[in-house]
Scaffold this motif. Structure first.
Motif, PDB file in Angstrom:
ATOM      1  N   ALA A 212      12.793  28.448  -3.030  1.00  0.00           N
ATOM      2  CA  ALA A 212      12.774  27.650  -4.260  1.00  0.00           C
ATOM      3  C   ALA A 212      13.767  26.495  -4.172  1.00  0.00           C
ATOM      4  N   VAL A 213      14.941  26.728  -3.588  1.00  0.00           N
ATOM      5  CA  VAL A 213      15.933  25.667  -3.443  1.00  0.00           C
ATOM      6  C   VAL A 213      15.397  24.580  -2.508  1.00  0.00           C
ATOM      7  N   VAL A 214      14.754  24.994  -1.424  1.00  0.00           N
ATOM      8  CA  VAL A 214      14.165  24.024  -0.492  1.00  0.00           C
ATOM      9  C   VAL A 214      13.111  23.186  -1.203  1.00  0.00           C
ATOM     10  N   ALA A 215      12.243  23.844  -1.969  1.00  0.00           N
ATOM     11  CA  ALA A 215      11.189  23.125  -2.695  1.00  0.00           C
ATOM     12  C   ALA A 215      11.793  22.176  -3.726  1.00  0.00           C
ATOM     13  N   TRP A 216      12.848  22.613  -4.412  1.00  0.00           N
ATOM     14  CA  TRP A 216      13.513  21.753  -5.392  1.00  0.00           C
ATOM     15  C   TRP A 216      14.073  20.501  -4.713  1.00  0.00           C
ATOM     16  N   CYS A 217      14.673  20.684  -3.525  1.00  0.00           N
ATOM     17  CA  CYS A 217      15.185  19.532  -2.775  1.00  0.00           C
ATOM     18  C   CYS A 217      14.042  18.614  -2.340  1.00  0.00           C
TER      19      CYS A 217
ATOM     20  N   GLN B 148       5.660  28.095  -9.177  1.00  0.00           N
ATOM     21  CA  GLN B 148       6.475  29.303  -9.239  1.00  0.00           C
ATOM     22  C   GLN B 148       6.857  29.680  -7.809  1.00  0.00           C
ATOM     23  N   VAL B 149       8.141  29.585  -7.500  1.00  0.00           N
ATOM     24  CA  VAL B 149       8.607  29.829  -6.134  1.00  0.00           C
ATOM     25  C   VAL B 149       9.804  30.778  -6.179  1.00  0.00           C
ATOM     26  N   ASP B 150       9.676  31.923  -5.555  1.00  0.00           N
ATOM     27  CA  ASP B 150      10.785  32.889  -5.495  1.00  0.00           C
ATOM     28  C   ASP B 150      11.365  33.198  -6.865  1.00  0.00           C
ATOM     29  N   GLY B 151      10.497  33.287  -7.861  1.00  0.00           N
ATOM     30  CA  GLY B 151      10.958  33.637  -9.197  1.00  0.00           C
ATOM     31  C   GLY B 151      11.547  32.490  -9.982  1.00  0.00           C
ATOM     32  N   HIS B 152      11.451  31.286  -9.475  1.00  0.00           N
ATOM     33  CA  HIS B 152      11.974  30.119 -10.170  1.00  0.00           C
ATOM     34  C   HIS B 152      10.856  29.106 -10.404  1.00  0.00           C
ATOM     35  N   GLU B 153      10.995  28.350 -11.471  1.00  0.00           N
ATOM     36  CA  GLU B 153      10.071  27.254 -11.710  1.00  0.00           C
ATOM     37  C   GLU B 153      10.591  25.998 -11.013  1.00  0.00           C
TER      38      GLU B 153
ATOM     39  N   ILE C  25      24.818  21.479  -1.241  1.00  0.00           N
ATOM     40  CA  ILE C  25      23.815  22.520  -1.446  1.00  0.00           C
ATOM     41  C   ILE C  25      23.818  23.457  -0.243  1.00  0.00           C
ATOM     42  N   ALA C  26      23.729  24.762  -0.507  1.00  0.00           N
ATOM     43  CA  ALA C  26      23.658  25.787   0.535  1.00  0.00           C
ATOM     44  C   ALA C  26      22.472  26.690   0.204  1.00  0.00           C
ATOM     45  N   PRO C  27      21.271  26.342   0.641  1.00  0.00           N
ATOM     46  CA  PRO C  27      20.051  27.043   0.211  1.00  0.00           C
ATOM     47  C   PRO C  27      20.090  28.546   0.446  1.00  0.00           C
TER      48      PRO C  27
ATOM     49  N   LYS D 153      23.911  16.075  -9.732  1.00  0.00           N
ATOM     50  CA  LYS D 153      24.445  16.535 -11.019  1.00  0.00           C
ATOM     51  C   LYS D 153      23.415  17.288 -11.853  1.00  0.00           C
ATOM     52  N   ASN D 154      22.132  17.051 -11.592  1.00  0.00           N
ATOM     53  CA  ASN D 154      21.104  17.702 -12.397  1.00  0.00           C
ATOM     54  C   ASN D 154      20.594  18.989 -11.769  1.00  0.00           C
ATOM     55  N   ALA D 155      21.305  19.521 -10.782  1.00  0.00           N
ATOM     56  CA  ALA D 155      20.847  20.734 -10.105  1.00  0.00           C
ATOM     57  C   ALA D 155      20.865  21.921 -11.064  1.00  0.00           C
ATOM     58  N   PRO D 156      19.809  22.754 -11.061  1.00  0.00           N
ATOM     59  CA  PRO D 156      19.812  23.952 -11.898  1.00  0.00           C
ATOM     60  C   PRO D 156      20.866  24.941 -11.421  1.00  0.00           C
ATOM     61  N   ASP D 157      21.215  25.884 -12.284  1.00  0.00           N
ATOM     62  CA  ASP D 157      22.310  26.800 -11.956  1.00  0.00           C
ATOM     63  C   ASP D 157      21.957  27.775 -10.836  1.00  0.00           C
ATOM     64  N   TRP D 158      20.675  27.854 -10.450  1.00  0.00           N
ATOM     65  CA  TRP D 158      20.306  28.758  -9.359  1.00  0.00           C
ATOM     66  C   TRP D 158      20.341  28.069  -7.987  1.00  0.00           C
TER      67      TRP D 158
END
Length: 356
Positions: A119-124, A12-17, A113-115, A91-96
């Protein structure tokens, strides 16, 4: 909070899974660093790396198999490497995961991507991203750089200590132009100095400002600094890589991990501590504790924006008084207005008809 199974961990990072697949995969086997350790590293320095990346179009340097002996990155010439640069949002990036629309030198466009969150950094990072390469622009105006990035690049026969010896002269010259810089280690042998500027000029303008700055530094330190684009002319000096300010050229961000066996990171430092550090002081295992203790040494960047008119005036003066105009662009660029002949000097001196 985190949940896990044998094959994945959900953070759980910045309100995102953020789902981390294959968390136990070795990423830096010599150091015992796993994929989950890499993701958790970026979360630990999240405030710092987000400051470096926030709202900037960012190229991802992905090493999905980790860093192992013989691993290499794909290039334009050979795309069979173990790692690669990703310039377009997956292509599989979440909408957030936000993006920015940019234009390459070729005229082609892309959404990068423009973090805007850790959460975006962790996803990357789950994609195998070790090094983040942000553009020197914000997504609100991708045509106007808001940073100058001075790359002190050691050439063969020189090393990090030589770049460090040049760095105070960089700061002194910046002060003469009413500017301040924030240094960091590159994570390798070099030193980077970031200078926040007002976003009022084009990439061409800002590149010329760096050329003028570098030429003046070279004039003052002719035995230590070179502005020669051609490697055969540089000698054992520190190259001021002015083309890092050309469109679509980027520098590894602060807190990025570099793909070397000991997992070094690019570390913001104070000017006063720069002479006493080594690039090996900062890595995935040591940086979280430093960050917790001293915070982000580049935090002050966001509080300033300097003008570059004096540097542009210097470029014009160098052109008028010394006949010094533009310098070559990277080889993959289209021919640019005012650019000199883009040919290696030793080849240009060959007599007509000489064999290649």
């Amino acid at each position: 909070m985190a949940s896990s199974s044998k094959d994945a961990v959900v953070l759980q990072v910045d309100g995102h899974e953020v789902r981390v697949s294959s968390p136990e995969k070795p990423y830096f086997p010599e150091r015992g660093i796993r994929k989950i350790d890499v993701v958790e590293y970026f979360i630990a320095v999240g405030e710092g790396i987000l400051s470096a990346l926030r709202d900037r179009p960012t190229t991802l340097e992905r090493w999905p198999g980790g860093v192992f002996e013989g691993a290499r990155i794909s290039t334009r010439v050979d795309n069979s490497g173990d790692a690669f640069y990703q310039k377009r949002v997956p292509k599989n990036a979440p909408d957030w995961v936000p993006t920015a629309h940019i234009t390459f030198p070729s005229g082609r466009t892309a959404d990068e991507i423009a973090p805007d969150s850790v959460a975006v950094v962790a996803w990357c990072a789950n994609l195998g991203t070790l090094t983040f390469h942000p553009w020197p622009v914000g997504k609100e105006d991708v045509e106007s750089p808001n940073q100058i990035r001075i790359d002190l690049d050691p050439q063969p026969g020189t090393d990090f200590s030589d770049a460090v010896r040049v760095a105070p002269h960089v700061r002194e010259l910046l002060h003469e132009f009413g500017m301040e810089g924030w240094p960091k280690t590159s994570g390798g042998r070099g030193v980077h100095v970031y200078v926040p500027i007002l976003p009022r000029w084009t990439f061409t303008d800002v590149r010329r400002a760096v050329i003028a700055f570098g030429r003046e530094l070279e004039r003052r330190l002719p035995d230590q600094v070179t502005m020669s684009w051609w490697k055969e002319e540089r000698g054992e000096k520190i190259f001021i890589d002015y083309n890092q300010m050309a469109r679509d050229r980027t520098i590894a961000s602060a807190y990025s991990i570099r793909p070397r066996p000991h997992a070094p990171v690019s570390a913001p430092v104070d000017w006063d501590e720069l002479p006493d550090v080594q690039p090996t002081d900062f890595d995935v295992l040591t940086m979280p504790a430093r960050f917790a203790a001293v915070g982000d040494k580049h935090a002050g960047l966001a509080d300033h924006a300097f003008r570059i008119e004096p540097l542009l005036e210097l470029f014009e003066k160098q052109e008028t008084d010394e006949g010094l105009g533009d310098l070559p662009y990277p080889p993959d660029y289209p021919k640019m207005p005012g650019e000199p002949m883009r040919v290696q000097p030793s080849r240009a001196r060959r007599p007509a008809g000489a064999d290649d």
